[in-house]
Every structure is written in C-alpha cells, then in structure tokens.
Design a protein around this motif. Structure first.
Motif, mmCIF file in Angstrom:
data_model
loop_
_atom_site.group_PDB
_atom_site.id
_atom_site.type_symbol
_atom_site.label_atom_id
_atom_site.label_comp_id
_atom_site.label_asym_id
_atom_site.label_seq_id
_atom_site.Cartn_x
_atom_site.Cartn_y
_atom_site.Cartn_z
ATOM 1 N N LYS A 2 -11.698 40.192 -17.215
ATOM 2 C CA LYS A 2 -11.916 38.757 -17.323
ATOM 3 C C LYS A 2 -10.961 38.138 -18.335
ATOM 4 C CE LYS A 2 -15.580 35.339 -18.015
ATOM 5 N NZ LYS A 2 -17.019 35.123 -18.302
ATOM 6 N N ALA A 3 -10.734 38.837 -19.459
ATOM 7 C CA ALA A 3 -9.804 38.333 -20.479
ATOM 8 C C ALA A 3 -8.378 38.332 -19.958
ATOM 9 C CB ALA A 3 -9.912 39.196 -21.742
ATOM 10 N N ILE A 4 -8.002 39.389 -19.216
ATOM 11 C CA ILE A 4 -6.651 39.476 -18.658
ATOM 12 C C ILE A 4 -6.413 38.332 -17.673
ATOM 13 C CG2 ILE A 4 -5.121 40.848 -17.196
ATOM 14 C CD1 ILE A 4 -6.402 43.341 -18.426
ATOM 15 N N VAL A 5 -7.416 38.056 -16.828
ATOM 16 C CA VAL A 5 -7.311 36.960 -15.856
ATOM 17 C C VAL A 5 -7.190 35.617 -16.581
ATOM 18 C CG1 VAL A 5 -8.522 35.703 -14.027
ATOM 19 C CG2 VAL A 5 -8.509 38.200 -14.022
ATOM 20 N N SER A 6 -7.961 35.454 -17.649
ATOM 21 C CA SER A 6 -7.906 34.188 -18.402
ATOM 22 C C SER A 6 -6.527 33.971 -19.015
ATOM 23 C CB SER A 6 -8.972 34.193 -19.505
ATOM 24 O OG SER A 6 -10.269 34.255 -18.934
ATOM 25 N N MET A 69 -4.779 22.599 -11.246
ATOM 26 C CA MET A 69 -5.944 23.138 -10.541
ATOM 27 C C MET A 69 -6.312 24.528 -11.051
ATOM 28 S SD MET A 69 -4.928 21.820 -6.693
ATOM 29 C CE MET A 69 -6.128 22.842 -5.852
ATOM 30 N N LEU A 70 -5.288 25.337 -11.350
ATOM 31 C CA LEU A 70 -5.544 26.682 -11.865
ATOM 32 C C LEU A 70 -6.201 26.613 -13.238
ATOM 33 C CD1 LEU A 70 -5.209 29.766 -11.588
ATOM 34 C CD2 LEU A 70 -2.960 29.510 -12.656
ATOM 35 N N LEU A 71 -5.708 25.737 -14.089
ATOM 36 C CA LEU A 71 -6.261 25.642 -15.443
ATOM 37 C C LEU A 71 -7.705 25.155 -15.448
ATOM 38 C CD1 LEU A 71 -3.316 24.236 -17.622
ATOM 39 C CD2 LEU A 71 -4.156 26.575 -17.481
ATOM 40 N N ILE A 72 -8.022 24.186 -14.580
ATOM 41 C CA ILE A 72 -9.394 23.649 -14.584
ATOM 42 C C ILE A 72 -10.331 24.469 -13.710
ATOM 43 C CG2 ILE A 72 -8.533 21.325 -15.049
ATOM 44 C CD1 ILE A 72 -9.174 20.579 -12.151
ATOM 45 N N GLY A 73 -9.769 25.396 -12.901
ATOM 46 C CA GLY A 73 -10.616 26.253 -12.070
ATOM 47 C C GLY A 73 -11.091 25.603 -10.792
ATOM 48 N N TYR A 74 -10.285 24.682 -10.253
ATOM 49 C CA TYR A 74 -10.661 23.981 -9.024
ATOM 50 C C TYR A 74 -10.166 24.741 -7.793
ATOM 51 C CZ TYR A 74 -10.873 20.303 -5.471
ATOM 52 O OH TYR A 74 -11.136 19.583 -4.343
ATOM 53 N N ALA A 75 -11.045 24.922 -6.787
ATOM 54 C CA ALA A 75 -10.703 25.570 -5.514
ATOM 55 C C ALA A 75 -9.893 26.854 -5.756
ATOM 56 C CB ALA A 75 -9.928 24.608 -4.618
ATOM 57 N N PRO A 76 -10.488 27.866 -6.392
ATOM 58 C CA PRO A 76 -9.733 29.071 -6.774
ATOM 59 C C PRO A 76 -9.075 29.796 -5.595
ATOM 60 C CG PRO A 76 -12.099 29.384 -7.081
ATOM 61 C CD PRO A 76 -11.888 27.940 -6.841
ATOM 62 N N LYS A 77 -9.719 29.818 -4.432
ATOM 63 C CA LYS A 77 -9.138 30.509 -3.289
ATOM 64 C C LYS A 77 -7.867 29.806 -2.816
ATOM 65 C CE LYS A 77 -10.295 32.510 1.215
ATOM 66 N NZ LYS A 77 -11.354 32.681 2.244
ATOM 67 N N ILE A 141 -12.268 33.268 -12.096
ATOM 68 C CA ILE A 141 -11.745 31.917 -12.341
ATOM 69 C C ILE A 141 -12.930 30.954 -12.375
ATOM 70 C CG2 ILE A 141 -10.199 30.098 -11.527
ATOM 71 C CD1 ILE A 141 -8.566 32.190 -10.100
ATOM 72 N N ASN A 142 -13.387 30.642 -13.561
ATOM 73 C CA ASN A 142 -14.544 29.763 -13.720
ATOM 74 C C ASN A 142 -14.081 28.349 -14.055
ATOM 75 O OD1 ASN A 142 -16.431 31.926 -13.412
ATOM 76 N ND2 ASN A 142 -15.966 32.548 -15.525
ATOM 77 N N PRO A 143 -14.753 27.335 -13.508
ATOM 78 C CA PRO A 143 -14.370 25.948 -13.793
ATOM 79 C C PRO A 143 -14.631 25.582 -15.248
ATOM 80 C CG PRO A 143 -16.432 26.023 -12.565
ATOM 81 C CD PRO A 143 -15.906 27.422 -12.587
ATOM 82 N N ILE A 144 -13.776 24.737 -15.812
ATOM 83 C CA ILE A 144 -13.976 24.329 -17.204
ATOM 84 C C ILE A 144 -14.688 22.977 -17.296
ATOM 85 C CG2 ILE A 144 -11.949 25.619 -17.958
ATOM 86 C CD1 ILE A 144 -10.455 22.964 -18.174
ATOM 87 N N PHE A 145 -14.790 22.248 -16.185
ATOM 88 C CA PHE A 145 -15.534 20.995 -16.127
ATOM 89 C C PHE A 145 -16.619 21.122 -15.070
ATOM 90 C CE2 PHE A 145 -11.136 19.265 -17.077
ATOM 91 C CZ PHE A 145 -11.387 19.076 -18.424
ATOM 92 N N PRO A 146 -17.620 20.256 -15.117
ATOM 93 C CA PRO A 146 -18.573 20.211 -13.996
ATOM 94 C C PRO A 146 -17.830 19.939 -12.695
ATOM 95 C CG PRO A 146 -19.418 18.964 -15.865
ATOM 96 C CD PRO A 146 -18.010 19.353 -16.221
ATOM 97 N N LEU A 147 -18.239 20.573 -11.600
ATOM 98 C CA LEU A 147 -17.512 20.507 -10.337
ATOM 99 C C LEU A 147 -17.293 19.076 -9.840
ATOM 100 C CD1 LEU A 147 -19.118 23.526 -8.428
ATOM 101 C CD2 LEU A 147 -16.865 23.400 -9.500
#
Length: 364
Positions: A2-6, A69-77, A141-147
């Motif tokens: 998880k840390a490596i991915v972050s 989008m990657l930084l905020i965790g939006y639509a990870p796929k 990849i977890n979102p940093i804001f509410p969806l």
C-alpha cells in the motif's frame, strides 16, 4: 505494498501534471514537435500534420487531467488503463527516436527541461515500472475526497486547462523557456557558454614496428613513424558545445544583415515563419504598427522563410511598406509562437515580444 502504491501514485501523478502543464503552456511548440514525429522520415504519417495543434491540445490536457485523477483517486480502473496505454506509447516513441536517432529532443517537458532521446527513454522505463505497480494494485488507490466531489474536481480541471490553453494561443506562452525570451541579448546567446564541454577528436594511429603493434594518439596529424601503417581509429571525448542561439541569420538581396540588425538601437521585427500559413487577420495590426514604428525612427523588417514570390504577394495585398528578409524557419518558430508576431530590439536585446493579437500593447 500500500505504501509503495501511494509513493508511485504521487510520483506518477505529479510528473504527469508537471509534464502536461509545461506543454500546455506552449501547445504551439508541442505541435511543432508532433509535426516532426508525424513527418515521413520519422513515423511517416504526414496526413496528421494539419491536425497537430488539435492533437497536441487534447493530448496534453488529457495527460494533465489523468495526473489529477490519479492523485485524487478518481475512477482508478480508467485512470490506470489510461496511464498504461499512454506510457507504452511514449516508451515506444522515445525508444524509436533514440535507437534510430530520428528526433533529438522528445519534447516531454517542452523547452523547460530538454532531454536527449535516451534520457527520455530511460525516464519512460522508470515511469512504466511505477505505472505497472499502480495498474496491478488498483485496490490500494483510495479517494482523498468524498466521491461526490470528484467529478467536480475533474470538470473544473478540464475547464481550467482549456481556458489556460485559449489564453496562451491568443497571446503567447506565460512562461518563456526559450533563448529568445524578453531580456535576453541575442549576440550573447550566440556565443558558446563559458565552461561548456568542448568536443575533441582523438586519432589512434596503428603501426607495425619491428614486428610489434604500436599505437600513437594525436589530434589528426599523420605521425612520422618508421614502420608499416595498419590503420587509424577516431574517438570523441566531450560533447559538441552549441550556443543557445545558433541558427539566427538574416539575409536579403544585399547579403547577410544580421550584425546590422543586432547593433541597431531601435528595431521592430515582424516574424512570420510561413507566409502561406500566416494569419491574415493580423496584418491590419502589422501595417498600423510598422508605419507607427517607422515614424518614430525604428528599423522595421519582416523575417520569413518563404520565398520572394510570397513576400511580394503579401506586401501588395496589404500595402506593406517594409521589406522581408530570409531566416531559418525553425529559428522563426522558436522566436515567437505567433504567425505573425512582433519583437522590439535594442542593440540585440529583446525588449518586447507580442502576439499579433496584442500589437496595440507594444510601446514604441
């Protein structure tokens, strides 16, 4: 993991945003680079050249927004797939350029950070490894804001990118990283920088002397050796030092007038690299500004790579009262991202540079 991915997510996201913003600051310059890639000697897809600017704008905005989008965790796929497809394409492109020596600067970071083709390729390899980590670990990849806020962040990002792009297209790049930026002295930039590494060719002369091979190294003079000559090999140490401005030459019927222009204290340059593709809406401003400059004692000349026939046609069409001179097209494209564009010089120092849209802002 998880840390490596972050960590990978932050590095890739920031790099894509930075790279996208640098190119968005100068989409015309990036379109020139795409035209180089599309040309026959490189990828041989010249039918895309007329669409290079549109492709450049869409590509850099997408690159920048995907980084967000990657930084905020939006639509990870979707984000992961987009990153993977882009980096595979970029890696292929940089390897092709490096291996076949087709394009000397990939344009990844515009003029801000010039990279050699191999440097670009190695950078893309590192990015590919980081993106593969992200791609195969999307669950981290977890979102940093509410969806509910993510779509608004992406929407605002798109709109801000288009607004910024429109601004630089209608004016000039906000940040100028080229050697022709305001305040630079052209004659000074035509000199090789102090401390620049000079290339030296070393000749290794091989002789057979008394049955043994003897090698003599020098800078090229044939050695006086009492023996049988076998052959010679050359190697280069250091790099060829090139001045930041190395292709600025102004020529007319009277010959080279570069020095005359760079030593004058009041010069207005009207730069139009290609008279066939020039924006004719700008020539009302060209005529008005050139006439005002002449009244105030300026030396007014036009710079173009187009031939005398096109020069005569344009002068006649708009009743222009100044002469055009020949300059290298690549140099003119580098000087100002406008066709036509304006520069004022004082003893070779660039004091003002404007898009034709802002001709009224030039102070004479």
């Amino acid at each position: 993991m998880k840390a490596i991915v972050s960590i990978s997510r932050i590095l890739v996201g920031v790099l894509f945003i930075f790279s996208g913003f640098i190119k968005l600051n100068d989409p015309v310059g990036f379109s020139y680079k795409l035209q180089e890639y599309f040309s026959e000697p490189v990828l041989d897809i010249p039918f895309l050249i007329p669409f290079a600017l549109i492709i450049a704008i869409l590509l850099v905005i997408f690159e920048l927004v995907v980084g967000i989008m990657l930084l905020i965790g939006y639509a990870p796929k979707f984000t992961s797939w987009s990153l993977l497809v882009m980096i595979i394409f970029f890696t292929f492109l940089t390897f092709y350029s490096a291996y076949f020596n087709k394009v000397t600067d990939c344009g990844c970071f515009g003029d801000a950070i010039p990279l050699t083709p191999w440097e670009s390729f190695y950078k893309d390899i590192v990015l590919l490894l980081l993106i593969l980590i992200i791609f195969f670990n999307q669950k981290y990849i977890n979102p940093i804001f509410p969806l509910k806020y993510h779509k608004w962040v992406v929407f605002v990002s798109f709109m801000a990118c288009f607004a910024f792009c429109y601004h630089v297209l209608m004016h000039l790049p906000v940040f100028d990283f080229r050697p022709y930026k305001i305040g630079n002295n052209i004659p000074e930039k035509m000199k090789i920088p102090e401390g620049a590494e000079q290339a030296e060719v070393v000749y290794s002369w091989k002789f057979k002397v008394k049955g043994e091979e003897k090698i003599i190294k020098n800078n090229g003079a044939y050695p006086q050796v009492d023996g049988e000559f076998i052959g010679v090999e050359t190697t280069q140490t250091g790099e060829n030092a090139i001045a930041p401005i190395h292709d600025f030459v102004i020529e007319g019927e009277e010959g080279d007038i570069t020095n005359e222009v760079l030593t004058a204290d009041k010069v207005l340059l009207i730069v139009t690299y290609n008279l066939r593709a020039t924006e004719k809406d700008g020539y009302k401003a060209v005529k008005s500004l050139s006439e005002e400059a002449m009244k105030k004692g300026y030396k007014v000349i036009g710079l173009t790579a187009s031939g005398p026939e096109f020069q005569s046609e344009l002068k006649k069409e708009f009743d222009l009262n100044f002469d055009f001179y020949q300059t290298d097209e690549t140099a003119l494209k580098t000087i100002v991202r406008s066709n036509p564009g304006f520069l004022t010089l004082n003893n070779g120092t660039i004091t003002q540079k404007k898009h034709w849209f802002d001709a009224s802002d030039i102070e004479l």
